[in-house]
Design a protein around this motif. Structure first.
Motif, short mmCIF file in Angstrom:
data_model
loop_
_atom_site.label_atom_id
_atom_site.label_comp_id
_atom_site.label_asym_id
_atom_site.label_seq_id
_atom_site.Cartn_x
_atom_site.Cartn_y
_atom_site.Cartn_z
N UNK A 64 -2.56 9.19 3.05
CA UNK A 64 -1.53 8.49 3.79
C UNK A 64 -0.60 7.16 3.92
N UNK A 65 -0.89 6.16 3.45
CA UNK A 65 -0.76 5.27 3.90
C UNK A 65 0.27 4.20 2.77
N UNK A 66 -0.60 5.07 1.30
CA UNK A 66 0.38 4.59 0.52
C UNK A 66 1.54 6.16 0.97
N UNK A 67 1.54 6.87 1.51
CA UNK A 67 2.83 7.55 1.32
C UNK A 67 3.84 7.16 1.61
N UNK A 68 3.69 6.39 3.19
CA UNK A 68 4.17 5.78 4.05
C UNK A 68 4.90 4.05 3.43
N UNK A 69 3.87 3.83 2.63
CA UNK A 69 4.70 3.09 1.90
C UNK A 69 5.61 3.41 0.85
N UNK A 70 5.73 4.43 0.22
CA UNK A 70 6.76 4.51 -0.85
C UNK A 70 8.19 5.27 0.06
N UNK A 71 7.90 5.48 1.25
CA UNK A 71 9.06 5.84 2.56
C UNK A 71 9.38 4.93 2.86
N UNK A 72 8.75 3.71 3.71
CA UNK A 72 9.29 2.77 4.37
C UNK A 72 9.48 0.94 3.76
N UNK A 73 8.62 1.27 2.12
CA UNK A 73 9.01 0.09 1.68
C UNK A 73 9.09 0.19 0.23
N UNK A 74 9.32 -1.33 0.08
CA UNK A 74 9.59 -0.73 -2.04
C UNK A 74 8.43 -1.21 -2.17
N UNK A 75 7.40 -1.38 -1.78
CA UNK A 75 6.38 -2.04 -2.49
C UNK A 75 5.57 -1.43 -3.51
N UNK A 76 5.47 -0.06 -3.58
CA UNK A 76 4.58 0.07 -4.03
C UNK A 76 6.04 0.63 -5.40
#
Length: 841
Positions: free
Chosen positions: A446-458
């Motif tokens: 879920x951490x990587x999921x929110x990373x995709x939804x709320x940041x451009x880091x991934x």
């Protein structure tokens, strides 16, 4: 096929499901015929599915058909075949007597009333007491179900609120078990309760209501009772958790004694072990439903609303106390209104908002690994896990330090391993270099999921995301890395400590190129090094030196340890300038290489080269990190340990041999369960499901042991009790050598899983039998026996959970702890031997 077939998962779930169905039939929850029809139907379904899928594959080969999903068909064919084989074994067990008679050519069969353990012709154990009907069974199952689900949820909430480690877990579990034990002792007044239906009804209702209020007040009062943003001390954690747990724990403990008394009185027989088994059955159901369903799809308050609904339903059908029609209408109306409100309104967001003052809560998610939240302050996003700030956007300094100190040490970094921290912006800093690939390993998907939804880091295609335990990934990957960045917190828990041990560093080195660089960090000590901080840093430094030739420290917002078999330099500003990397903070304008070198030497000069090495089975860094954390509160760890020891001695001195044996059995049960979970994580890696499965298998073993005790020991004698105590002691002594054997044998995933399940069911089965015998050997009336045996079992478990997880394992290691557990139970067996004459038989 790259992925193994699901033999362990299917086999284990089949066994657990069969135990539940078998137990339900023995308790008359369902008919034996229904139990057998269910498994016969499953056998038919698995047979036809396996056959049809097999025929499809035959046609595909013989007729050379192109079926794009043939590999998926093969997997399903094999998995259904595994399920069919397991069910066939169960089916065979029903008729084993017939086959034995055929093989031995017997003409005269035994009487049909002689039923082996799994031959279910009667559907009942040969017990002196009659079976209970559904109206009696449901409240006990509801008690076990409610207690398990509430315990897991409250433990997660307390850890989230108090930023917990194993010491916090031990304190909360100790409070839980001691209060539940006290509740069971209070249950001695059960014979004085006259309106039993009404009491049962309201008690079940409270079992559903109290968890909702406890979670609400825990979240709502945190920043009212304690200063927002402040660390909460151990003493504060102890008294606050104690106060909040009082209502539910006292009630659940009281109910065990009360239900044991009520049902034993109605049946004119000692049904304490029966109630114990039914409660364990409810716990199994709670563990399975929560671990495999509820936690994935629902938030905390929604889960507790479902729990309230279940308890209300069971209270109505089992002990409805109202006779006039108006009362029924009003109760029904109020219940529907309250439940509808709880289901429709987002109480989770309402309760969590109070934790994030002056911040807008824009995302909230309960995951199997903890609670995730995102808040907004102006243009800045703040990402929290279990109420701990993981990172904030626009925090350039920490990202640049985490990456550039390490990457500038390598001439041409191409393949990068990043363990955690990927969504904070670290990946953007790595991509400033001409890298080919970034393997980002994050345990919580879920951490990587929110990373995709709320940041451009991934977003970059060079980034590959792997959601699994990093030790499992490193052990199994075939890649070699130029730079490895371990962006994890300090070793403050047993799970995190696994990434700071000698064994981990050796495993990591095997996946590195010859000139590779590794980076990890600890809390900063660039201005002041306390005794506790110095010990933590010394242990990690000395452990790294055992594996790598060169180790340096770069002080910054954290102490960054850089290790390599190649030369390393503290001249960060010069290296950045030479490589032409454009940074905001880590550059020649902000960093002074001479000052950086002086501060680095200051830290190194204050390290102790004679500390112990941090190892998987001797986690000294984990203990010292807890000690470092406690130093913030001027708290003496040893005073706490001595107090716990004195209380334990006082309790033990007042117990008779049977109660003493139950205390030691409870101590062994909780302690060995912790040892098994930690050992599994060391040998295989952290898998959320496995912790839940091990706990469920443990509860299944307790239920099975209590149910089968009359089969194994038809006559209740003190020598049988002493035999079980000795067995538990020997098991504890042998356990560490079995675990070491697992490690030395380098077994695959399947054998490791099966081995740990077998060990779990053996110890829990023996403790279940011990409880059953203790309930019959203990003198006194039913309510007194139930209170004393259940209470001492829980108090023993409380001491085990606290001492073993938070004190003994970190200080002396798993092996010596297991020997202490074994010695305690063998000593109690000796006490039973010396005082056996006071018990008949």
């Amino acid at each position: 096929m790259n992925n193994p077939y699901s033999f362990v998962t299917i086999g284990l779930l089949s066994i657990i499901a069969y135990i539940l169905s078998f137990t339900a039939s023995k308790l008359s929850v369902i008919k034996t015929a229904t139990h057998r029809k269910f498994w016969n139907t499953l056998l038919l379904i698995t047979f036809f599915t396996t056959a049809i899928l097999g025929l499809i594959m035959v046609f595909q080969v013989n007729l050379k058909l192109h079926i794009p999903f043939i590999n998926e068909i093969l997997v399903w064919h094999v998995n259904f075949g595994i399920a069919m084989a397991m069910i066939a074994i169960f089916h065979f067990s029903w008729h084993i007597k017939y086959y034995m008679d055929v093989l031995k050519k017997r003409k005269n069969q035994k009487s049909r009333q002689e039923v082996p353990m799994f031959q279910e012709s009667t559907g009942k154990f040969n017990l002196p007491q009659p079976a209970l009907n559904i109206r009696f069974i449901l409240p006990v199952i509801a008690l076990g179900f409610s207690a398990l689900v509430t315990q897991v949820i409250l433990l997660r909430e307390f850890l989230s609120i108090f930023n917990g480690n194993e010491l916090v877990i031990g304190i909360i579990l100790t409070n839980w078990m001691i209060l539940t034990g006290l509740g069971s002792f209070l249950g001695k007044i059960s014979p004085k309760i006259t309106h039993q239906k009404r009491f049962t009804f309201y008690s079940l209702l409270l079992l559903g209501i109290l968890p909702l209020f406890t979670v609400f007040f825990l979240n709502f009062l945190k920043n009212i009772v304690f200063d927002a943003g402040s660390l909460v001390s151990v003493i504060q954690i102890f008294y606050s958790s104690f106060i909040l747990l009082i209502p539910f724990c006292l009630l659940s403990g009281f109910l065990f004694t009360y239900l044991s008394f009520v049902f034993s009185e109605k049946r004119k027989a000692n049904l304490i072990s029966h109630i114990y088994s039914l409660e364990a059955l409810g716990s199994i159901l709670g563990g399975l439903i929560f671990s495999f369903f509820l936690v994935f799809f629902l938030k905390t308050m929604k889960i507790l609303t479902i729990l309230l609904t279940i308890n209300l339903f069971i209270a109505v059908i089992s002990s409805w106390p109202f006779k006039n029609r108006l009362s029924k209408v009003w109760i029904l109306f109020i219940s529907v209104f309250i439940l509808s409100f709880l289901y429709l309104y987002d109480f989770d967001a309402f309760t969590k908002k109070s934790l994030y003052k002056d911040q807008d809560l824009i995302y909230l998610k309960d995951t199997p690994f903890g609670n995730l939240a995102i808040t907004k302050t102006g243009d800045q996003l703040n990402f929290y896990e279990n109420n701990i700030l993981m990172f904030s956007t626009l925090n350039t300094v920490s990202n640049e330090e985490a990456v550039h100190y390490a990457l500038v040490q390598h001439s041409h970094p191409k393949n990068i391993l990043l363990v955690s921290g990927g969504i904070s912006g670290i990946t953007n800093e790595i991509l400033k270099y001409d890298v080919d690939q970034i393997d980002y390993v994050e345990l919580n998907p879920w951490i990587s999921k929110i990373g995709k939804n709320y940041t451009e880091a991934l977003d970059n295609q060079k980034i590959r995301i792997f959601n699994k335990d990093a030790r499992i990934f490193i052990r199994n990957t075939t890649n070699l890395y130029d730079v490895a960045i371990i962006a994890l917190p300090e070793p403050g828990t047993a799970q995190l400590n696994r990434f700071y041990t000698l064994e981990f560093f050796k495993e990591l080195k095997e996946k590195l190129t010859g000139d590779a660089v590794v980076s990890l960090s600890l809390p900063s000590t660039e201005n002041y090094i306390s005794k506790e901080a110095g010990l933590v840093n010394s242990i990690i430094y000395n452990t790294l030196k055992e594996v790598f030739t060169n180790v340096i420290v770069i002080p910054g917002e954290r102490n960054f340890y850089l290790v390599s078999d190649n030369e390393l330099s503290t001249e960060i500003a010069r290296l950045i300038e030479e490589k032409g990397i454009n940074n905001i903070y880590v550059n020649q304008f902000y960093l002074d290489d001479q000052l950086l070198d002086e501060r680095s030497n200051y830290i190194l000069s204050n390290l102790d080269g004679n500390t112990k090495i941090n190892k998987d089975f001797e986690p000294v860094a984990y203990f010292r990190q807890i000690d470092y954390w406690l130093s913030y509160f001027s708290f003496n760890y040893w005073i706490f340990a001595i107090l716990v020891f004195l209380v334990a001695v006082t309790v033990i001195s007042r117990l008779n041999p049977v109660s003493l044996g139950m205390f030691a059995g409870g101590f062994a049960a909780s302690s060995i369960e912790i040892i098994l979970i930690i050992s599994f994580q060391i040998l295989y890696g952290y898998v959320y499901h496995m912790t839940g499965i091990i706990f469920t298998v443990f509860m299944a073993g307790l239920a099975l042991g209590a149910f089968t005790s009359t089969k194994v020991f038809p006559d209740t004698k003190i020598k049988h009790y002493m035999l079980l105590q000795t067995g538990i002691g020997i098991f504890a002594v042998v356990l560490p050598f079995i675990i070491i054997g697992f490690r030395s044998a380098d077994l695959g995933a399947g054998p490791i899983h099966l081995g740990f399940f077998l060990l779990t069911i053996i110890i829990s089965g023996m403790v279940g039998m011990l409880f059953s015998l203790a309930s019959k050997l203990q003198p006194g009336n039913i309510s007194g026996i139930a209170a004393e045996i259940y209470g001492t079992d829980l108090i023993g478990s409380a001491f085990g959970a606290l001492l073993v997880s938070a004190i003994l394992i970190p200080i002396i290691g798993l092996i010596k702890v297991a020997l202490i557990i074994g010695g305690l139970n063998l000593a109690c067996a000796l006490v039973t031997l010396l005082r056996r004459k006071q018990y008949v038989g």
